[in-house]
Scaffold this active site. Sequence first.
Site, mmCIF file in Angstrom:
data_model
loop_
_atom_site.group_PDB
_atom_site.id
_atom_site.type_symbol
_atom_site.label_atom_id
_atom_site.label_comp_id
_atom_site.label_asym_id
_atom_site.label_seq_id
_atom_site.Cartn_x
_atom_site.Cartn_y
_atom_site.Cartn_z
ATOM 1 N N LYS A 106 68.801 -79.775 53.317
ATOM 2 C CA LYS A 106 69.055 -79.960 54.759
ATOM 3 C C LYS A 106 69.912 -78.812 55.228
ATOM 4 O O LYS A 106 70.693 -78.246 54.454
ATOM 5 C CB LYS A 106 69.785 -81.282 54.989
ATOM 6 C CG LYS A 106 69.684 -81.809 56.414
ATOM 7 C CD LYS A 106 68.263 -82.209 56.765
ATOM 8 C CE LYS A 106 68.103 -83.518 57.399
ATOM 9 N NZ LYS A 106 66.839 -84.174 57.333
ATOM 10 N N ASN A 221 61.630 -87.146 69.037
ATOM 11 C CA ASN A 221 60.302 -87.086 68.408
ATOM 12 C C ASN A 221 59.942 -88.365 67.638
ATOM 13 O O ASN A 221 58.830 -88.876 67.769
ATOM 14 C CB ASN A 221 60.234 -85.859 67.490
ATOM 15 C CG ASN A 221 58.971 -85.831 66.663
ATOM 16 O OD1 ASN A 221 58.964 -86.174 65.492
ATOM 17 N ND2 ASN A 221 57.863 -85.437 67.283
HETATM 18 N N1 GLU Z 1 63.723 -83.591 59.285
HETATM 19 C C1 GLU Z 1 62.730 -84.503 58.790
HETATM 20 C C2 GLU Z 1 63.358 -85.524 57.843
HETATM 21 O O1 GLU Z 1 64.532 -85.794 57.884
HETATM 22 C C3 GLU Z 1 61.545 -83.778 58.194
HETATM 23 C C4 GLU Z 1 61.856 -82.912 57.030
HETATM 24 C C5 GLU Z 1 60.703 -82.010 56.601
HETATM 25 O O2 GLU Z 1 59.641 -82.108 57.182
HETATM 26 O O3 GLU Z 1 60.927 -81.236 55.693
HETATM 27 O O4 GLU Z 1 62.681 -86.151 57.085
#
Ligand code: GLU
Length: 432
Positions: A106, A221
């Site tokens: 992240k 989203n």
């Molecule tokens: N940000 C999204 C999550 O927390 C998607 C992460 C991604 O597609 O790598 O799952």
Amino acid sequence: MSGQINAFEMAQKQFDGVAKQLKLDPGVAEVLRWPMREFSFRIPVRLDDGSLRVFQGFRVQHNDARGPNKGGIRFAANETMDTVRALATWMTWKCAVADIPLGGGKGGIIVDPSTLTVNEKEEMCRGWVRAMWKNIGPRNDVPAPDIGTTPQMMGWMMDEYSRLVGQYTPGVFTGKPLGGGGSLGRTEATGYGVIYTVREAMKHLKIDGKNSVAAIQGFGNVSQYAAAGFVEMLGGQVACVSCWDRHDKKAYTYSKKGGIDPRFLLTIVDEYGTIDKAKAQDAGYIVEDGDAWITKEANVLIPAAMEGQVTSDTVGKMSKNIKIVAEGANGPCTPEADEFFKKNNIFNIPDFLCNAGGVTTSYFEQVQNDMNFYWSKEEVLERLDQKMTSAFNSVVDRSEKEKVYMRDAAYMVAIDRVVKAMDLRGWLTGNA
Ligand code: GLU
């Protein structure tokens, strides 16, 4: 994240509880309760007025035993290293529970993106990549969108990386725009994925979707497509959505007699998830305080905004008829809320199972990038449904077999898979 709740402490607390139940070797647990690698860096950006402003950036890589680190980048004014650590850790469990060959990562920047011009946002995105490019890549760490970041931003970031390495490398970022290396279905994926798990939970609990009502927090989203899916796929009603209003700097709850119309609200929401209040009121929507969402009469609660929202303070305000809590956001319910759910026999679909649709479709995007061959939207969504349904079933089976709460069962499935990968790679034998 509210003042007292530290998301990383919460992630570690959840993990420690399950590690104990699994009788995990203390050394192995120590590997998994902390990220493998952490990056903290400064990004200078020349603003349109000619001044230079420096932003704080982060990337955390939690564990890549099962494959390249994977996870979004958040642009948020309240971003902290601990929040990014927690979210990276949850990504490891999310990819493992969805059974996709990826690890957990992240990233973030401390910034409110709505305060920047398009040009400044592009500069900031390119600056993030210039700081990190040697430590990301299709075979090592693949970022994606999250709160405050968009497909266009992923397009700029992919372009910056491709320039730096000297070749077109679409698989380094996912969630890219359509026509710029993105996958059909990626926009809807997280919200629809939430609804696939709610559908399976309803089957399991023998609840009729058509007689169901959801109260949803958020209108970004995830919640946009969870709301649309709840109405269109399950035939249910959505009592309300709540969302942050960037102009008034406060949240509002939007409801309507007979249920809200998600497709209409989609036409009056901006790219930051702020609904046009005047247009909503003209269309007969009732606008209340942001906290009202949790009190609405419903049998399904979908917190899909951000972490730390359903707490010991707010959980008692929920309708007594809530049967399912589907965590569209990452970490929306605190351990105290979990205790309340357990006591009141409320079925929880934990975040890293419930919202795994986004990363699963990111994985499909990467596969399509690698093949340079793109699938139809139907094909993407069908494969997504299969993955989500099978992930849900493996967690329910574990929960029934071990007689444990759904979140603990999801942790058990995920931890077993990650530990097995570490073991097969020889990381636990002492020779690695
Ligand atoms: N940000 C999204 C999550 O927390 C998607 C992460 C991604 O597609 O790598 O799952």
